[in-house]
Scaffold this active site. Sequence first.
Site, PDB file in Angstrom:
ATOM      1  CG  LEU A   1      -1.995  -1.020   1.355  1.00 27.55           C
ATOM      2  CD1 LEU A   1      -2.755  -0.864   2.657  1.00 27.55           C
ATOM      3  CD2 LEU A   1      -2.952  -0.897   0.171  1.00 27.55           C
ATOM      4  CG  ASP A   2       0.565   4.163  -3.006  1.00 24.70           C
ATOM      5  OD1 ASP A   2       1.351   3.305  -3.457  1.00 24.70           O
ATOM      6  OD2 ASP A   2      -0.334   4.704  -3.664  1.00 24.70           O
ATOM      7  CE  LYS A   3       5.917   8.542   4.607  1.00 23.55           C
ATOM      8  NZ  LYS A   3       7.058   9.454   4.480  1.00 23.55           N
TER       9      LYS A   3
ATOM     10  CE  LYS B   1      -2.351   7.321  -3.462  1.00 22.29           C
ATOM     11  NZ  LYS B   1      -1.008   7.287  -2.921  1.00 22.29           N
TER      12      LYS B   1
ATOM     13  CB  THR C   1      -2.705   3.774   0.782  1.00 18.21           C
ATOM     14  OG1 THR C   1      -2.607   4.463  -0.460  1.00 18.21           O
ATOM     15  CG2 THR C   1      -3.948   2.901   0.763  1.00 18.21           C
TER      16      THR C   1
END
Length: 241
Positions: free
Chosen positions: A105-107, A190, A109
């Site tokens: 997961l992105d930082k 995104k 998110t």
Amino acid sequence: MALKRLDRLLGDLGVATRSELRQIIRSGRVRVDGAVVTQPEKKFDGSACDIELDGQSLTWREKRTFMMDKPAGVLSVTEDSRQRTVFDVLPPQLGRMGLAPVGRLDKDTSGLLLLTNDGELAHRIISPKSAIPKRYLAEVEGEPDAEDVRAFREGLTLADGTRCLPAELEPLGEGRCLVTVMEGKYHQVKRMLAARGKPVKALRRLSVGGLELGESLGPGGFRELNEEDLCKVLHTGSIGK
Ligand code: URA
């Protein structure tokens, strides 16, 4: 299973650090098949023996999988020299089990992140062939509409020409929507929403397969998955049928 040193077997279970475990074993607190063992280096087959610590049986599980509610602001990697990772949020015993995040997961998110030491399971979950749906709650600029829903359902083309599989978009009003994707391309959700002119302000993963995050864990909270949970994760779904 191969034989392993007793301190290592207990270390894999996340009981304590290896040096603490050597002390614990030497002080006679550990029994294997009913007999006290005081040599940390003595080897056993963890799957075929009963290990007790202070009279409590430790169920041997070589493969362990957890879910956590990842807070925004930490990296979903095992370590990083400069930035905080999910393992800085989790209790230290989880850091000693050889767990790794399943996908990323992105930082920024938050939400459902799986962690496992079972490489085969991780591969099955990540593989596009498994087509496991992942559902996200997105807060966006603008208001997703019926045209966006249609474009998601047909399969979007991103700004760089990347083709996406059909995905589900459910507008919730007030700039929020649910997005379900069957693949895990880089910054996928995104980029899909950006391609529709609805840049993401916040993103949270709510489910993987049939496993829901729910509200009970809270940011940074975690729990171990059982067989039933794993079946839910691997449940495959479909979109637009
Ligand atoms: N899609 C994204 O854009 N970011 C995530 O963290 C997960 C899915």
